[in-house]
Design a protein around this motif. Structure first.
Motif, mmCIF file in Angstrom:
data_model
loop_
_atom_site.group_PDB
_atom_site.id
_atom_site.type_symbol
_atom_site.label_atom_id
_atom_site.label_comp_id
_atom_site.label_asym_id
_atom_site.label_seq_id
_atom_site.Cartn_x
_atom_site.Cartn_y
_atom_site.Cartn_z
ATOM 1 N N PHE A 162 4.284 -5.755 8.264
ATOM 2 C CA PHE A 162 3.368 -5.403 7.171
ATOM 3 C C PHE A 162 3.380 -6.608 6.235
ATOM 4 C CE2 PHE A 162 2.755 -2.580 3.209
ATOM 5 C CZ PHE A 162 1.393 -2.444 3.420
ATOM 6 N N CYS A 176 -6.090 -3.877 0.346
ATOM 7 C CA CYS A 176 -5.492 -3.718 -0.982
ATOM 8 C C CYS A 176 -5.294 -5.102 -1.579
ATOM 9 C CB CYS A 176 -4.122 -3.054 -0.861
ATOM 10 S SG CYS A 176 -4.218 -1.328 -0.405
ATOM 11 N N ILE A 232 -2.524 -5.680 -3.167
ATOM 12 C CA ILE A 232 -1.068 -5.848 -3.072
ATOM 13 C C ILE A 232 -0.606 -4.987 -1.905
ATOM 14 C CG2 ILE A 232 -0.607 -3.900 -4.657
ATOM 15 C CD1 ILE A 232 1.633 -5.613 -5.897
ATOM 16 N N ASN A 233 0.407 -5.436 -1.209
ATOM 17 C CA ASN A 233 0.974 -4.588 -0.163
ATOM 18 C C ASN A 233 2.329 -4.072 -0.633
ATOM 19 O OD1 ASN A 233 -1.172 -4.704 1.558
ATOM 20 N ND2 ASN A 233 -0.282 -6.214 2.958
ATOM 21 N N CYS A 234 2.380 -2.767 -0.898
ATOM 22 C CA CYS A 234 3.600 -2.128 -1.397
ATOM 23 C C CYS A 234 4.425 -1.732 -0.175
ATOM 24 C CB CYS A 234 3.240 -0.903 -2.224
ATOM 25 S SG CYS A 234 1.932 -1.239 -3.436
ATOM 26 N N TYR A 265 6.532 0.441 0.510
ATOM 27 C CA TYR A 265 6.778 1.860 0.781
ATOM 28 C C TYR A 265 5.494 2.613 1.095
ATOM 29 C CZ TYR A 265 5.126 1.460 -3.886
ATOM 30 O OH TYR A 265 4.346 1.110 -4.958
ATOM 31 N N CYS A 266 4.377 1.907 1.237
ATOM 32 C CA CYS A 266 3.069 2.567 1.344
ATOM 33 C C CYS A 266 3.008 3.520 2.538
ATOM 34 C CB CYS A 266 1.973 1.516 1.487
ATOM 35 S SG CYS A 266 0.344 2.262 1.655
ATOM 36 N N GLY A 298 -6.417 1.855 1.611
ATOM 37 C CA GLY A 298 -6.703 0.615 0.899
ATOM 38 C C GLY A 298 -6.880 0.878 -0.603
ATOM 39 N N ARG A 305 -4.829 0.743 -7.572
ATOM 40 C CA ARG A 305 -3.757 -0.029 -8.211
ATOM 41 C C ARG A 305 -4.329 -1.337 -8.752
ATOM 42 N NH1 ARG A 305 1.763 -0.305 -8.689
ATOM 43 N NH2 ARG A 305 3.057 -1.603 -7.355
ATOM 44 N N HIS A 332 -1.525 3.751 -10.134
ATOM 45 C CA HIS A 332 -0.246 3.846 -9.411
ATOM 46 C C HIS A 332 0.688 2.797 -10.004
ATOM 47 C CE1 HIS A 332 1.919 3.167 -5.306
ATOM 48 N NE2 HIS A 332 2.737 3.382 -6.285
HETATM 49 S S1 SF4 Z 1 0.515 1.984 -2.192
HETATM 50 FE FE1 SF4 Z 1 -1.677 1.795 -2.671
HETATM 51 S S2 SF4 Z 1 -1.941 -0.322 -3.383
HETATM 52 FE FE2 SF4 Z 1 0.051 -0.215 -2.371
HETATM 53 S S3 SF4 Z 1 -0.366 -0.847 -0.251
HETATM 54 FE FE3 SF4 Z 1 -0.536 1.394 -0.295
HETATM 55 S S4 SF4 Z 1 -2.691 1.853 -0.661
HETATM 56 FE FE4 SF4 Z 1 -2.343 -0.312 -1.190
#
Ligand code: SF4
Length: 348
Positions: free
Chosen positions: A63, A133, A135-137, A139-140, A178, A209, A238
């Motif tokens: 990821f 997105c 940003i790539n979080c 824990y998504c 996304g 976000r 978020h």
């Molecule tokens: S938590 Fe939200 S902003 Fe972060 S990667 Fe997932 S969909 Fe994208």
């Protein structure tokens, strides 16, 4: 007292690259394009050792890293345990198989009646308005989502929107992804124009976000289509930590509120990031200062690659009980879990 797990990569202080604050960021589309996409670059920008363990690269391969410069500027330099850094920094543990952690923890693929549309709960339906997105979080819960199968063209959207037109029990359209605000305004305005022509739709909800990670996203073009729709507007942001809310985020929120948008926040309870009462209390206080109401505190969805963020239910309940002793009721987020097949979020 919760013990913070030290980060599992090797990051020592080294000479930093040019400070991010010295670099002009450009408009939001440029910022979206110019995100950091490599763990070594992320480390270098923050003055951390670029001698990566193979683990960081392993997580990145599963990821990819994606961090906007506006977000990077809020991360403490030289601190591998910074709570914002931990949301975006890959770990080798992401490649470990952990029992109970799966690719589609909410079983969304069973609730996708049309490409780009997820219908799980009565009264509202969710549109995947953008496959990407800012940003790539780490824990998504959608880190494995098959976006390629759910990215309709504008023409295909017509067939997807027929689903909404034909079901007058649906009162609310939710733009998600996304991140829906990663889409150009022209495309979003055209989509919202079609939605507001559906008489039984009352509300437009946007899960995003982007106003947090690239506050410049809240510009005149966005406010024009958002401010002029007849639909009631709710934006669910978020934010997981008070440090994410700088003055640029506060200003973006003020503009959204002035355009008639109700601002709510959902957070995820994350080990090593916000799993203590002081941090959660500071988050609620800071959200309210920025005009955002705390809405949900989610326990982690068991998505593969994120098990190291998990906080057990009993600990989560204890934290929220302690938080209740500290905060006014309107500052309290609801502790919930999303259970596949349930008709609403499940309170803990
Ligand atoms: S938590 Fe939200 S902003 Fe972060 S990667 Fe997932 S969909 Fe994208």
């Amino acid at each position: 007292m919760i013990t913070r797990t030290p980060i599992a990569v090797h990051c020592e202080e080294v000479e930093p690259e040019a400070p991010v604050s010295d670099t002009p960021l450009g408009d939001w589309q440029r910022q979206l394009r110019d995100v950091i996409r490599d763990p070594a670059a992320l480390c270098r920008h923050l003055g951390l050792d670029v001698e990566w363990s193979s683990g960081a690269r392993r997580g990145h391969d599963l990821f990819p890293v994606r961090v906007p410069l506006a977000y990077l500027s809020r991360i403490r330099r030289g601190d591998p345990n910074d709570p914002l850094l931990r949301q975006v920094l890959p770990l080798g543990a992401e490649g470990d198989a952990v029992r109970g952690f799966v690719d589609d923890p909410l079983e969304e693929r069973d609730h996708t009646p049309k490409p780009g549309l997820i219908h799980k709960y009565p009264g509202r339906a969710l549109l995947i308005a953008s496959p990407t997105c800012a940003i790539n979080c780490r824990y998504c819960f959608r880190r494995h989502f098959p976006y390629a199968d759910n990215a309709p063209s504008m023409r295909e959207w017509e067939r997807t929107l027929d689903y909404l037109r034909e079901d007058d029990s649906i009162r609310e359209a939710i733009l998600s992804g996304g991140d829906p605000l990663a889409s150009p305004d022209r495309r979003l305005a055209a989509l919202v124009e079609r939605l507001e022509a559906i008489p039984h739709l009352k509300r437009l909800r946007i899960h995003t976000r982007l106003p947090v990670v690239i506050p410049d996203r809240v510009d005149d073009a966005l406010l024009e289509w958002l401010g002029s729709t007849r639909l009631q507007k709710v934006m669910v942001l978020h934010i997981n930590h008070a440090q994410e809310i700088d003055e640029a985020v506060v200003a973006a929120c003020a503009r959204l509120k002035a355009a008639g948008v109700t601002l709510l926040n959902q957070s995820v309870l994350l080990r090593g990031i916000n799993d203590d009462v002081d941090t959660l209390a500071a988050l609620s206080e800071r959200l309210f200062e920025a005009g955002i109401l705390p809405y949900y505190l989610h326990v982690l969805d068991p998505v593969s690659g994120a098990a190291h963020f998990d906080v057990p239910d009993d600990e989560a309940r204890d934290l929220v009980d302690a938080l209740r002793q500290r905060l006014a009721g309107f500052l309290m987020p609801r502790l919930v879990r999303e259970v596949p097949g349930e008709r609403s979020k499940t309170p803990l």
